[in-house]
Structures are given as structure tokens and as C-alpha cells.
Design an enzyme around this catalytic site. Structure first.
Site, PDB file in Angstrom:
ATOM      1  N   HIS A 173       0.820  -1.202   0.000  1.00  0.00           N
ATOM      2  CA  HIS A 173       0.000   0.000   0.000  1.00  0.00           C
ATOM      3  C   HIS A 173       0.858   1.257   0.000  1.00  0.00           C
ATOM      4  O   HIS A 173       0.525   2.246  -0.663  1.00  0.00           O
ATOM      5  CB  HIS A 173      -0.977   0.038   1.172  1.00  0.00           C
ATOM      6  CG  HIS A 173      -2.030   1.087   0.986  1.00  0.00           C
ATOM      7  ND1 HIS A 173      -3.118   0.909   0.167  1.00  0.00           N
ATOM      8  CD2 HIS A 173      -2.130   2.357   1.454  1.00  0.00           C
ATOM      9  CE1 HIS A 173      -3.854   2.012   0.145  1.00  0.00           C
ATOM     10  NE2 HIS A 173      -3.273   2.900   0.914  1.00  0.00           N
ATOM     11  N   TYR A 225       1.531   5.152  -2.561  1.00  0.00           N
ATOM     12  CA  TYR A 225       1.862   6.536  -2.227  1.00  0.00           C
ATOM     13  C   TYR A 225       3.238   6.926  -2.747  1.00  0.00           C
ATOM     14  O   TYR A 225       3.484   8.106  -3.032  1.00  0.00           O
ATOM     15  CB  TYR A 225       1.734   6.747  -0.715  1.00  0.00           C
ATOM     16  CG  TYR A 225       0.298   6.665  -0.288  1.00  0.00           C
ATOM     17  CD1 TYR A 225      -0.581   7.709  -0.572  1.00  0.00           C
ATOM     18  CD2 TYR A 225      -0.214   5.532   0.321  1.00  0.00           C
ATOM     19  CE1 TYR A 225      -1.920   7.619  -0.231  1.00  0.00           C
ATOM     20  CE2 TYR A 225      -1.549   5.433   0.660  1.00  0.00           C
ATOM     21  CZ  TYR A 225      -2.397   6.488   0.379  1.00  0.00           C
ATOM     22  OH  TYR A 225      -3.727   6.398   0.692  1.00  0.00           O
ATOM     23  N   HIS A 272      -9.904   0.614 -10.555  1.00  0.00           N
ATOM     24  CA  HIS A 272      -9.479   1.611  -9.574  1.00  0.00           C
ATOM     25  C   HIS A 272      -8.011   1.957  -9.751  1.00  0.00           C
ATOM     26  O   HIS A 272      -7.629   3.139  -9.765  1.00  0.00           O
ATOM     27  CB  HIS A 272      -9.734   1.074  -8.158  1.00  0.00           C
ATOM     28  CG  HIS A 272      -9.044   1.855  -7.087  1.00  0.00           C
ATOM     29  ND1 HIS A 272      -9.445   3.120  -6.709  1.00  0.00           N
ATOM     30  CD2 HIS A 272      -7.955   1.560  -6.321  1.00  0.00           C
ATOM     31  CE1 HIS A 272      -8.652   3.562  -5.751  1.00  0.00           C
ATOM     32  NE2 HIS A 272      -7.736   2.643  -5.501  1.00  0.00           N
ATOM     33  N   PHE A 273      -7.161   0.941  -9.903  1.00  0.00           N
ATOM     34  CA  PHE A 273      -5.731   1.203 -10.107  1.00  0.00           C
ATOM     35  C   PHE A 273      -5.488   2.016 -11.375  1.00  0.00           C
ATOM     36  O   PHE A 273      -4.582   2.849 -11.443  1.00  0.00           O
ATOM     37  CB  PHE A 273      -4.950  -0.111 -10.192  1.00  0.00           C
ATOM     38  CG  PHE A 273      -4.709  -0.757  -8.863  1.00  0.00           C
ATOM     39  CD1 PHE A 273      -4.607  -0.010  -7.711  1.00  0.00           C
ATOM     40  CD2 PHE A 273      -4.567  -2.142  -8.765  1.00  0.00           C
ATOM     41  CE1 PHE A 273      -4.382  -0.600  -6.483  1.00  0.00           C
ATOM     42  CE2 PHE A 273      -4.343  -2.742  -7.532  1.00  0.00           C
ATOM     43  CZ  PHE A 273      -4.254  -1.971  -6.386  1.00  0.00           C
ATOM     44  N   HIS A 274      -6.307   1.767 -12.405  1.00  0.00           N
ATOM     45  CA  HIS A 274      -6.111   2.501 -13.649  1.00  0.00           C
ATOM     46  C   HIS A 274      -6.612   3.943 -13.548  1.00  0.00           C
ATOM     47  O   HIS A 274      -6.182   4.788 -14.345  1.00  0.00           O
ATOM     48  CB  HIS A 274      -6.786   1.764 -14.812  1.00  0.00           C
ATOM     49  CG  HIS A 274      -5.985   0.597 -15.303  1.00  0.00           C
ATOM     50  ND1 HIS A 274      -6.021  -0.640 -14.709  1.00  0.00           N
ATOM     51  CD2 HIS A 274      -5.091   0.482 -16.326  1.00  0.00           C
ATOM     52  CE1 HIS A 274      -5.198  -1.467 -15.344  1.00  0.00           C
ATOM     53  NE2 HIS A 274      -4.622  -0.806 -16.323  1.00  0.00           N
ATOM     54  N   ARG A 321     -10.742 -10.251 -11.501  1.00  0.00           N
ATOM     55  CA  ARG A 321      -9.559  -9.591 -12.018  1.00  0.00           C
ATOM     56  C   ARG A 321      -8.539 -10.660 -12.430  1.00  0.00           C
ATOM     57  O   ARG A 321      -8.647 -11.809 -12.017  1.00  0.00           O
ATOM     58  CB  ARG A 321      -8.952  -8.657 -10.968  1.00  0.00           C
ATOM     59  CG  ARG A 321      -8.477  -9.354  -9.716  1.00  0.00           C
ATOM     60  CD  ARG A 321      -8.049  -8.392  -8.634  1.00  0.00           C
ATOM     61  NE  ARG A 321      -6.897  -7.581  -9.024  1.00  0.00           N
ATOM     62  CZ  ARG A 321      -6.111  -6.939  -8.142  1.00  0.00           C
ATOM     63  NH1 ARG A 321      -6.383  -7.007  -6.852  1.00  0.00           N
ATOM     64  NH2 ARG A 321      -5.099  -6.245  -8.557  1.00  0.00           N
ATOM     65  N   ARG A 322      -7.607 -10.263 -13.265  1.00  0.00           N
ATOM     66  CA  ARG A 322      -6.471 -11.092 -13.695  1.00  0.00           C
ATOM     67  C   ARG A 322      -6.855 -12.239 -14.628  1.00  0.00           C
ATOM     68  O   ARG A 322      -5.994 -12.969 -15.076  1.00  0.00           O
ATOM     69  CB  ARG A 322      -5.723 -11.698 -12.486  1.00  0.00           C
ATOM     70  CG  ARG A 322      -5.279 -10.716 -11.421  1.00  0.00           C
ATOM     71  CD  ARG A 322      -4.467 -11.444 -10.362  1.00  0.00           C
ATOM     72  NE  ARG A 322      -3.944 -10.562  -9.345  1.00  0.00           N
ATOM     73  CZ  ARG A 322      -4.465 -10.421  -8.138  1.00  0.00           C
ATOM     74  NH1 ARG A 322      -5.530 -11.133  -7.801  1.00  0.00           N
ATOM     75  NH2 ARG A 322      -3.924  -9.607  -7.254  1.00  0.00           N
TER      76      ARG A 322
END
Length: 548
Positions: free
Chosen positions: A219, A223, A370-372, A435-436
Site C-alpha cells: 500500500h 503513495y 481503480h488502479f487505472h 480480475r487477472r
């Protein structure tokens, strides 16, 4: 005009070369993924789906971000604290080459299909030991680069006793401190679990412990991607629009809060896993929600800067300042789009970390969407915007109007492609699409057909994104070798005259370091003791998967 030292510029540029090569190869693999998942395309030459998935995740999630951040950090400290000494610079080159050797080793194993273990390289998936050794070298090299930057920062403090340190270099130190502390978890799981296991020195490893140590790092990694973008927003964007930093103290406090709240929150990625007591999951969810505070502080500071500058230019009314922003400047436009994307991205992050809502979207392609939105839009678009002034500054060239228009085109294409692709991912995730996964392998079930219909939209978005990558690479090539010679500014804004004086407590790394360690001890000591004491080594719920 204050410039980055030419010798320091070569080191920073070396990182940019690797970062944008990773962008091209990782982007190509991302395109192949969405085409395969659409059910309309098969990979040639026996290439495996999870092989390209691993290349995409590792190159864009680890290589692009780490190299860009370290290259930007190197230039930022040189710009604001002065040129590195020969010894410091030599240390930086050693770190760069160790990272590059590690990256090459890991990449070769993935290309040989010996390490198709995804971006997270979770056990019980097992890679060749050279892949894990490569990851470890990337971490060690980054530590050496952080040491180089820290030595120059300490030298500045010694030469300027009693003065407030340059804000940009202070931010670099915060990000490096967070990265160094967080990567201890990644180094531990690679060196003491995954490498001995993959070589065959041990028969079994503790799966839950390895995942917990990974997310102790994982995580904070988010950041580490994000804070260089925040540096650009706080420091460069005000200068580009002709304004000033709203508050030096507010910016430093926001970064300190990110430091304190970035690491003791990793268990919120493990809310569905057994073996961790619900109390500790809840505690880390609460700590995660506090990260909203520095994000809101940043939004307030930035939009205050925008409004003050707009009013200087004669803007009237509540939103009159909006039309006075330099929308035709790619150095501003792309990071601004990234800021806007962080609003739904942050809202999705709240869903991911919420104790109840996570049950709906956990391990679905919603998380990928979300990551994208966060990493691949907020962070990457800001990186692009920064590259459009950083690279010509380092190469002694100019960002011409023609190249600027090309850069704007790339940014708009990226935004359109991401809205289509990430939007389809979010919607498909709400319908349970995992996912994946390659959905074409699920057969002709009604659910799989529904997932694939959304995946066609993802393929359309992914194709537009790859075209955007080609345009951006074209911009970078021009700025490296073909743009006219000249001087491009490394924009560092001044603090507004009316801003409050920065309290020296914000400069006291000892105080914040002690608080950080205390939070980590509180958040992780008992869960890790419970995992070790209650889980027989190598079982942890998966004994049939990890025995050799």
C-alpha cells in the site's frame, strides 16, 4: 534561471530512458491483455496470457514508477539543494546500475515464462529465484539512490543551519523515507521466504505471513507513486500558471501525514483473508480512512492557488478563475486531468478499504479499474506533464508549440481511452467479473458472455490508450533529440507573501520517525505474532498448494 547540474542531469535522464522504455513495452502487453480478454484475439508464438499480464504489471507498476520517481527526485534535489558532490553522484550511478541489473534479470525470467507470477508475485505462485533476486536488487538500488539524495539534503542543512529546507527537497526526503521503511517488508519476504523456497532450500513457506509482509509494502507503494505527482502539483503547477504556493506549512504537513498513514494500513488489502483477527483489520481500515485528510488538504491548497491566480488576472464570481487557467499548456493540462481523475479514484479507494463494501468488489476487475484511475491516470498523466518540462530542461532543448500540441493530443487520447476502459472495468467488477482472468476460458456461460461484452469496451479503450502511448513516446523522443536547443525552466514556485511561517517542528524528522515506528508497531506486531504462533509453518490454509 537556476538549472540542474549537467552531470546530475545525465543521471536523471538515465532513469527517464528506462521509464519510457518500460511504458512502451508494458503498454503493449496491456493492449494484448485486453484484446485476449475480449475473446477476439489469441496470443501468437505460444506466449501465455499470464506472461503478458506479469510483464504489464511489473513494468508499469514497479519499473516505470520507480525509475521516474528516482529520476525526478535526483533532479529535484539538485535543483533546490545544489549539485551533488562527485562521491554522491558516483553513489547514485551505482544505485541506478544495481536497479537496472535487477530489472533486466527479472524481465528475462518473465520473458522465458519462468516468472508468470503477476505484479504481486504472491505465493503459492512460484517464480525462478533469479526473478526474486532481480526484485531485491531493484529495492537495494533504490535505497542507494535515496541515500545519495539524503546526503545532499543533509549537506544543505549543514551549510544553512537554522533555515527552513527547500520544500521540494523536503518532499523528496519524506517520500524516500516512506519508501525505505516500506520496502523492508518486500525485501524480507523476498530474501527470507521466496528465494530460499524457489531454490529448494526450504520445502514450505508461510503464505499468510508472506502476503502480510507484501501488503506492508504494497500500500505504501501506491503513495510512492503518488507523492511525486503531489510534488508537481504543489511546486511546479503554481509556477506554470503564474501563481504561488498557497502555504508551505500546509504542504509539509500533508506530506508528513502521508508518511505516517501510508504504511500501517496494508491489512485493508487482506480483509477477506482468514488468520488475521477482525480487530486488527478494523484498526487498519480506520487508519486508512485518515489518508483522506492530506488528500483534502492538497485539494484545498491547489484550488486556493488556482483561484488566487485567477483573481489576479481579473476573474469574477465563484468559478470565474476557471477560464483563466492555461488550458493550452500540456504541462498544466495533463496534471490537471490527473487531479480530476483522483476524485472518482479516491472515492473508489474508500470503497476498496471499507470493511463491508470490500466484500462486493474484492478480487474483481473493479479493483483493476481503480488502479487505472489512480496510478494509470492521476499519477501517469502528472508524470507525463512533468516530463514535458523536465526532459527538455535536462537535455537543453525547448518544448515548442508543435510538440506541446502533440503532447496535448496524447493526453486527451489517454483520458478518453481510460474513461472507456476503466469505466468498463468498474461496471464489470460490480457484476462479479474476476480480475487477472482471461474470460474466454470460462466457456459459453451466460455470466462469461456478459463479462466479455464489457471486455470488448475495455479492448476499445485499451487500443486508444496504446495509440496515446505512441504519441507520448513521440513527444519524449522529440524532447530528447530533435527539439530546438534552448532553455526550458524547471518550475519551482515561491510561497505566497501572506502565508504563515513554517513551524520548525515540521522539519524534525526524529519526531515523525518515532511516531511512524510507533504506528507500525501498533498496527503489525500482534497480527504478525498471531500469524507465526497460530499457523504451522507452510500450512496457513493452503497445505496442498505449497508443498514441493
Amino acid at each position: 534561471m537556476t538549472k540542474v547540474d549537467r552531470k546530475d542531469a545525465k543521471l536523471a535522464l538515465a532513469h527517464m530512458y528506462v521509464a519510457f522504455i518500460a511504458l512502451f513495452i508494458g503498454g503493449l502487453c496491456g493492449l494484448l491483455q485486453v484484446l485476449v480478454r475480449s475473446g477476439k484475439f489469441e496470443l501468437p508464438w505460444g506466449i501465455g496470457y499470464y506472461q503478458v499480464l506479469t510483464v504489464h504489471g511489473v513494468l508499469l507498476g514497479l519499473v516505470l514508477t520507480t525509475y521516474f520517481a528516482m529520476g525526478f527526485h535526483t533532479a529535484a534535489v539538485s535543483r533546490t539543494c545544489g549539485a551533488y558532490t562527485d562521491g554522491q553522484r558516483k553513489l547514485g550511478w551505482i544505485g541506478f546500475w544495481i536497479m537496472t541489473i535487477g530489472t533486466t534479470a527479472a524481465a528475462i525470467m518473465v520473458l522465458l515464462n519462468e516468472a508468470s507470477v503477476l505484479f504481486t508475485f504472491y505465493a503459492p505462485l512460484q517464480a525462478h529465484w533469479i526473478f526474486y533476486a532481480g526484485i531485491a536488487l531493484v529495492v537495494v538500488g533504490s535505497w542507494i539512490l535515496a541515500l545519495m539524495q539524503g546526503l545532499r539534503f543533509a549537506q544543505w542543512k549543514k551549510e544553512n543551519k537554522g533555515q527552513v529546507t527547500p520544500l521540494l527537497s523536503f518532499m523528496v526526503m519524506i517520500n524516500n523515507l516512506m519508501w525505505t521503511v516500506a520496502t523492508i517488508g518486500a525485501a524480507a519476504v523476498v530474501l527470507f521466504q521466496l528465494i530460499p523456497w524457489s531454490i529448494g532450500w526450504v520445502e514450505r513457506i508461510d503464505i499468510l505471513l508472506s502476503r502480510t509482509l507484501f501488503w506492508y509494502f504494497g500500500h505504501a507503494l501506491v503513495y510512492f507513486w503518488l507523492l511525486p505527482a503531489y510534488m508537481v502539483w504543489y511546486i511546479a503547477i503554481p509556477k506554470i500558471i503564474g501563481g504561488k504556493i498557497f502555504s508551505d506549512a500546509l504542504a509539509r504537513l500533508a506530506f508528513i501525514l502521508f508518511l505516517l498513514l501510508s504504511i500501517p494500513v496494508g491489512i485493508h488489502h487482506q480483509l477477506t483473508e482468514p488468520g488475521i483477527d477482525a480487530f486488527w483489520k478494523f484498526l487498519q481500515v480506520v487508519l486508512t480512512m485518515f489518508v483522506v485528510v492530506p488528500s483534502l488538504m492538497t485539494a484545498f491548497s491547489l484550488f486556493a492557488t488556482f483561484e488566487l491566480r485567477g483573481r489576479e488576472l481579473g476573474a469574477k464570481g465563484i468559478f470565474g478563475w476557471f477560464k483563466n487557467l492555461p488550458w493550452n499548456d500540456s504541462r498544466f493540462l495533463l496534471p490537471f486531468i490527473g487531479m480530476v481523475a483522483f476524485i472518482p479514484g479516491g472515492a473508489g479507494g474508500i470503497v476498496n478499504a471499507s470493511y463491508q463494501m470490500n466484500q462486493l468488489i474484492h478480487n474483481t476487475i473493479w479493483v483493476t479499474g481503480h488502479f487505472h484511475l489512480t496510478a494509470a491516470t492521476t499519477v501517469v498523466l502528472t508524470y507525463f506533464g512533468a516530463a514535458f518540462w523536465l526532459i527538455p530542461h535536462l537535455t537543453g532543448r525547448k518544448l515548442t508549440q508543435r510538440i506541446n500540441h502533440m503532447a496535448i493530443t496524447g493526453g486527451i487520447l489517454w483520458s478518453i481511452g481510460m474513461v472507456i476502459m476503466s469505466g468498463a472495468m468498474h461496471i464489470a467488477g460490480l457484476f462479479g467479473a474476476p480480475r487477472r482472468s482471461d474470460y474466454s476460458t470460462y466457456g459459453g456461460s451466460e455470466q462469461a458472455v456478459e463479462w466479455i461484452s464489457y471486455q470488448v469496451a475495455q479492448a476499445v479503450g485499451g487500443t486508444i490508450l496504446f495509440v496515446a502511448i505512441l504519441v507520448i513516446i513521440g513527444v519524449v523522443i522529440n524532447l530528447l533529440w530533435y527539439a530546438p536547443k534552448g532553455d526550458e525552466e524547471f518550475p519551482v514556485a515561491e510561497v505566497a507573501e501572506g502565508a504563515a511561517k513554517t513551524p520548525m517542528i515540521l522539519e524534525n524528522f526524529k519526531v515523525w520517525g518515532v511516531i511512524l515506528v510507533a504506528l507500525i508497531i501498533i498496527a503489525y506486531t500482534v497480527p504478525i505474532i498471531d500469524i507465526i504462533s497460530n499457523s504451522p509453518l507452510g500450512s496457513v490454509g493452503y497445505p496442498h498448494l505449497i508443498g514441493r
